[in-house]
Design a protein around this motif. Structure first.
Motif, PDB file in Angstrom:
ATOM      1  N   ASP A 111     -28.581 -31.684 -13.101  1.00  0.00           N
ATOM      2  CA  ASP A 111     -29.935 -31.376 -13.553  1.00  0.00           C
ATOM      3  C   ASP A 111     -30.687 -32.630 -13.975  1.00  0.00           C
ATOM      4  O   ASP A 111     -31.664 -32.562 -14.722  1.00  0.00           O
ATOM      5  CB  ASP A 111     -29.870 -30.377 -14.707  1.00  0.00           C
ATOM      6  N   PRO A 169     -35.507 -30.546  -7.115  1.00  0.00           N
ATOM      7  CA  PRO A 169     -36.289 -31.640  -6.518  1.00  0.00           C
ATOM      8  C   PRO A 169     -37.748 -31.221  -6.420  1.00  0.00           C
ATOM      9  O   PRO A 169     -38.051 -30.046  -6.184  1.00  0.00           O
ATOM     10  CB  PRO A 169     -35.651 -31.821  -5.141  1.00  0.00           C
ATOM     11  N   GLN A 170     -38.634 -32.188  -6.590  1.00  0.00           N
ATOM     12  CA  GLN A 170     -40.064 -31.887  -6.626  1.00  0.00           C
ATOM     13  C   GLN A 170     -40.746 -32.495  -5.404  1.00  0.00           C
ATOM     14  O   GLN A 170     -40.962 -33.697  -5.339  1.00  0.00           O
ATOM     15  CB  GLN A 170     -40.674 -32.417  -7.925  1.00  0.00           C
ATOM     16  N   ALA A 187     -30.619 -38.701 -10.412  1.00  0.00           N
ATOM     17  CA  ALA A 187     -29.993 -37.470  -9.921  1.00  0.00           C
ATOM     18  C   ALA A 187     -29.132 -37.756  -8.696  1.00  0.00           C
ATOM     19  O   ALA A 187     -28.012 -37.249  -8.575  1.00  0.00           O
ATOM     20  CB  ALA A 187     -31.060 -36.432  -9.601  1.00  0.00           C
ATOM     21  N   GLU A 216     -38.631 -35.528  -1.764  1.00  0.00           N
ATOM     22  CA  GLU A 216     -37.395 -35.596  -2.544  1.00  0.00           C
ATOM     23  C   GLU A 216     -36.278 -34.793  -1.877  1.00  0.00           C
ATOM     24  O   GLU A 216     -35.108 -35.207  -1.892  1.00  0.00           O
ATOM     25  CB  GLU A 216     -37.641 -35.121  -3.975  1.00  0.00           C
ATOM     26  N   ARG A 224     -32.682 -34.572 -12.369  1.00  0.00           N
ATOM     27  CA  ARG A 224     -34.018 -34.842 -11.825  1.00  0.00           C
ATOM     28  C   ARG A 224     -35.093 -34.721 -12.891  1.00  0.00           C
ATOM     29  O   ARG A 224     -35.994 -35.572 -12.977  1.00  0.00           O
ATOM     30  CB  ARG A 224     -34.322 -33.875 -10.669  1.00  0.00           C
ATOM     31  N   THR A 237     -39.359 -26.551  -6.845  1.00  0.00           N
ATOM     32  CA  THR A 237     -38.964 -26.990  -5.508  1.00  0.00           C
ATOM     33  C   THR A 237     -39.731 -26.235  -4.437  1.00  0.00           C
ATOM     34  O   THR A 237     -39.814 -25.001  -4.496  1.00  0.00           O
ATOM     35  CB  THR A 237     -37.450 -26.771  -5.314  1.00  0.00           C
ATOM     36  N   GLY A 250     -35.141 -38.457 -13.524  1.00  0.00           N
ATOM     37  CA  GLY A 250     -35.762 -38.839 -12.261  1.00  0.00           C
ATOM     38  C   GLY A 250     -34.838 -38.659 -11.070  1.00  0.00           C
ATOM     39  O   GLY A 250     -33.623 -38.514 -11.203  1.00  0.00           O
ATOM     40  N   ILE A 251     -35.428 -38.700  -9.879  1.00  0.00           N
ATOM     41  CA  ILE A 251     -34.689 -38.403  -8.661  1.00  0.00           C
ATOM     42  C   ILE A 251     -33.623 -39.462  -8.366  1.00  0.00           C
ATOM     43  O   ILE A 251     -32.544 -39.135  -7.854  1.00  0.00           O
ATOM     44  CB  ILE A 251     -35.657 -38.240  -7.460  1.00  0.00           C
ATOM     45  N   ILE A 288     -32.754 -36.611  -0.789  1.00  0.00           N
ATOM     46  CA  ILE A 288     -31.425 -36.115  -1.171  1.00  0.00           C
ATOM     47  C   ILE A 288     -30.548 -35.963   0.068  1.00  0.00           C
ATOM     48  O   ILE A 288     -29.378 -36.368   0.079  1.00  0.00           O
ATOM     49  CB  ILE A 288     -31.558 -34.773  -1.919  1.00  0.00           C
ATOM     50  N   VAL A 327     -28.282 -30.706  -6.192  1.00  0.00           N
ATOM     51  CA  VAL A 327     -29.273 -31.431  -6.992  1.00  0.00           C
ATOM     52  C   VAL A 327     -30.369 -30.432  -7.343  1.00  0.00           C
ATOM     53  O   VAL A 327     -31.133 -29.999  -6.472  1.00  0.00           O
ATOM     54  CB  VAL A 327     -29.851 -32.643  -6.232  1.00  0.00           C
TER      55      VAL A 327
END
Length: 291
Positions: free
Chosen positions: A160, A190-191, A170, A195, A162, A217, A166-167, A199, A187
């Protein structure tokens, strides 16, 4: 089909070319419908179980035994459909994780999902999540891997990071968990599509994505997720949201009220229907008084 057979079936599906689409199950009816429609897998949503089974928000209020009993019921209803089971943080330290894995395995689940939030955890699409250290989660993950007696039980490691970190952080955690031996990496939240794509490029493991209606997401198509190489797409809120919408509109009509005033459009609004605001106020009160 035995529990072992269901685990083998899930692993076989994960190694195939298609994305395993796993709708959320939260009660006997939803599990029955997933079985009737012959999905490749089902996902026991902790948020759905908390809300539908106990009238509680997804903020770590349910116990391991409550979740295990619900998982056992789902396995019985689903029959040949493998169950991917949410186990939150494992309900404690590595010793607790060992017992959690043993209990979930005995209940017949095909996969168990563990996350790196601090206890009490929150829904992955709520703000202000807190994490444990990467090394601490790796210890819990290692305990989980050693605890299973059936090597075909799939262990899913969720980060968690992210939200709070931040990504980049993560993805770093995700690869650490993959290196520690997790079968699938998740993950959370993700936004944006960029992202999701990052990933897929940078995490070296089979991947699970969580598609929450109204969440952080984007709801990517199964075709796009297949192109990117994702292995599992869970849809925890699809049937739960539809059921809640139907109940709200019909009950509001019966009560002579406007359902638009109550209908949720995002996770926090849904959880407020089962007391998130009140529980959050209690949490803040005792956090302040204990400081």
């Amino acid at each position: 089909m035995t529990a072992h057979d269901a685990r083998v079936a899930l692993r076989t599906a994960l190694s195939g070319p298609d994305v395993v689409v796993a709708p959320g199950v939260f009660d006997g009816l939803s599990a029955s419908l997933v079985r009737r429609l012959e999905f490749a897998a089902a996902y026991m949503t902790g948020a759905g179980v908390a809300a539908s089974g106990f009238g509680l928000p997804d903020i770590g209020l349910l116990t391991q035994t409550e979740m295990v009993e619900r998982a056992r019921m789902f396995v019985g209803v689903l029959g040949d459909i493998p169950l991917i089971a949410d186990a939150d943080t494992g309900y404690g330290a590595p010793l607790n994780v060992i017992r959690t894995v043993r209990e979930y395995e005995a209940a017949g689940v095909a996969a168990i999902q563990l996350e790196d939030q601090a206890f009490p955890k929150k829904c992955g699409h709520l703000p202000d999540k807190e994490l444990i250290a990467t090394e601490e989660f790796v210890s819990k993950l290692t305990a989980a891997l050693h605890a299973r007696t059936d090597e075909d039980l799939v262990i899913i490691a969720r980060t968690d990071a992210r939200g709070p970190l931040g990504i980049g952080a993560a993805i770093e955690r995700a690869n650490a968990y993959a290196l520690a031996g997790a079968d699938v990496i998740f993950v959370e939240a993700p936004q944006g599509s960029a992202e999701i794509e990052r990933i897929a490029r940078e995490v070296k493991a089979p991947l699970l994505i969580n598609l929450v209606i109204g969440g952080l997401t984007p709801l990517e198509s199964t075709t796009r997720l297949r192109e990117l190489g994702y292995s599992i797409a869970i849809q925890p809120s699809l049937s739960l949201g539809a059921a809640a919408y139907a109940m709200l509109t019909s009950l509001a009509e019966l009560a002579g009220r406007d359902p638009a005033l109550l209908l949720p459009s995002k996770p926090v609004e849904f959880f407020n229907l089962v007391g998130l605001a009140e529980w959050s106020t209690l949490g803040e009160r005792y956090r302040t008084e204990g400081a």
